[in-house]
Design a protein around this motif. Structure first.
Motif, PDB file in Angstrom:
ATOM      1  N   UNK A   1       2.383   6.827  13.224  1.00  0.00           N
ATOM      2  CA  UNK A   1       2.983   5.755  14.014  1.00  0.00           C
ATOM      3  C   UNK A   1       3.871   5.133  13.143  1.00  0.00           C
ATOM      4  N   UNK A   2       4.894   4.811  13.769  1.00  0.00           N
ATOM      5  CA  UNK A   2       6.007   3.757  13.192  1.00  0.00           C
ATOM      6  C   UNK A   2       5.530   2.239  13.628  1.00  0.00           C
ATOM      7  N   UNK A   3       5.417   1.522  12.543  1.00  0.00           N
ATOM      8  CA  UNK A   3       4.900   0.127  12.920  1.00  0.00           C
ATOM      9  C   UNK A   3       5.514  -0.861  12.234  1.00  0.00           C
ATOM     10  N   UNK A   4       5.469  -2.107  12.443  1.00  0.00           N
ATOM     11  CA  UNK A   4       6.188  -3.191  11.793  1.00  0.00           C
ATOM     12  C   UNK A   4       5.501  -3.365  10.283  1.00  0.00           C
ATOM     13  N   UNK A   5       6.308  -3.762   9.542  1.00  0.00           N
ATOM     14  CA  UNK A   5       5.694  -4.124   8.112  1.00  0.00           C
ATOM     15  C   UNK A   5       5.407  -5.457   7.874  1.00  0.00           C
ATOM     16  N   UNK A   6       4.269  -5.532   7.375  1.00  0.00           N
ATOM     17  CA  UNK A   6       3.852  -6.940   7.068  1.00  0.00           C
ATOM     18  C   UNK A   6       3.955  -7.150   5.633  1.00  0.00           C
ATOM     19  N   UNK A   7       4.922  -8.070   5.343  1.00  0.00           N
ATOM     20  CA  UNK A   7       5.381  -8.519   4.121  1.00  0.00           C
ATOM     21  C   UNK A   7       4.275  -9.313   3.226  1.00  0.00           C
ATOM     22  N   UNK A   8       4.053  -9.080   1.900  1.00  0.00           N
ATOM     23  CA  UNK A   8       3.308  -9.566   1.012  1.00  0.00           C
ATOM     24  C   UNK A   8       2.650  -8.462   0.098  1.00  0.00           C
ATOM     25  N   UNK A   9       1.859  -9.142  -0.910  1.00  0.00           N
ATOM     26  CA  UNK A   9       1.150  -8.231  -1.740  1.00  0.00           C
ATOM     27  C   UNK A   9      -0.323  -8.227  -1.651  1.00  0.00           C
ATOM     28  N   UNK A  10      -0.754  -6.857  -1.445  1.00  0.00           N
ATOM     29  CA  UNK A  10      -2.123  -6.846  -1.132  1.00  0.00           C
ATOM     30  C   UNK A  10      -2.972  -7.693  -2.015  1.00  0.00           C
TER      31      UNK A  10
END
Length: 298
Positions: A97-106
């Motif tokens: 699946x191509x999804x939106x990227x959620x910006x940040x550091x785990x």
């Protein structure tokens, strides 16, 4: 490589995009560290490709495709939103699946320094998420269930990693959760797997939530456990004040589930220390610190 794992390379991801989504195929691709059931590849600046890897069933990705677009529209923090479907093929016989990227550091590679802000942010996110789920929402016999249905899992982790000097305290917290009255409301949407690798942080606070593999309709206490798993010492009290929907029974269930999940993190850390597949060495200290917060209460 484990027998059931499919080796996934940048070249494979690009070839699949060329075959099924050619307009995305020339964007930069880079692997994202971590992942077990699924492997993530960053696609340009705003997208990611979620590749089914160890998961033997497409159920989790199909669930995300079905429900995350609807949930994202009313949640106050970014979550991954599926945009394009990847079908099984001769090159790769699983879905992707191509999804939106959620910006940040785990969070398992970052930290929360603005504890009050993070507590209120988490509470606001869960208030928005915890609404009655539709009749056809996914359910499970483990995630989202009353702690009394999870005693086998608790015992497994307890026997594996519970510190001997804390064993009685851990069993007391778990016993209170098992004895607590159950959730009496309708099943609500529950992320059910809110641990440090499944949220991202920036500027010292929570900025996004990822990995909805375990999404179910069930008991919100599964998510309320995040008050101890994610937040610094003292954050649980601020969280529950802000959430303002949890009665005493819910707090007891949540605290017991947080104890079990802390042991899970410690077990994953132990596996990582031994070099076992899927182990996460850095999760051990995270689990132990969470356990200390659980045993201190609110």
């Amino acid at each position: 490589m484990i027998e059931s794992e499919i080796e996934i390379s940048e070249g494979l991801v690009r070839d699949l995009l060329r075959e099924q989504h050619p307009d995305l195929a020339e964007l930069p691709i880079r692997e994202v560290a971590g992942g077990w059931g699924n492997q993530m590849w960053r696609l340009g600046d705003e997208l990611a490709v979620r590749m089914q890897r160890m998961d033997t069933s497409p159920e989790s990705q199909l669930k995300e495709r079905r429900w995350l677009p609807t949930l994202a529209a009313r949640l106050p923090l970014p979550i991954p939103v599926p945009l394009r479907d990847g079908a099984p093929s001769e090159r790769f016989p699983k879905i992707w699946t191509v999804m939106t990227w959620v910006e940040g550091t785990p969070l398992d590679h970052g930290s929360i320094t603005r504890g009050d802000h993070a507590a209120e942010t988490l509470a606001g996110f869960l208030r928005a998420l915890h609404v009655e789920a539709p009749a056809d929402a996914p359910t499970a016999s483990d995630f989202g269930a009353h702690p009394r249905e999870c005693t086998e899992g608790f015992e497994h982790f307890f026997q594996d990693v519970a510190p001997a000097d804390l064993a009685d305290e851990i069993r007391e917290v778990w016993g209170e959760a098992v004895a607590a009255p159950g959730w009496e409301g309708p099943p609500v949407w529950v992320h059910a797997d809110l641990h440090p690798a499944n949220v991202v942080v920036a500027d010292g606070t929570l900025t996004g939530v990822v990995d909805f593999d375990a999404l179910v309709a069930g008991d919100p206490a599964w998510d309320l456990a995040a008050a101890w798993l994610l937040l610094p010492a003292g954050g649980a009290s601020r969280f529950f004040d802000s959430y303002a929907r949890a009665d005493e029974a819910a707090v007891r269930r949540a605290r017991g589930l947080a104890a079990m999940r802390s042991l899970f993190l410690m077990a994953m850390g132990k596996a990582g220390d031994r070099g076992l597949p899927g182990g996460k060495p850095n999760w051990g200290p995270l689990g132990r610190s969470a356990l200390d917060r659980v045993l201190k209460g609110l």
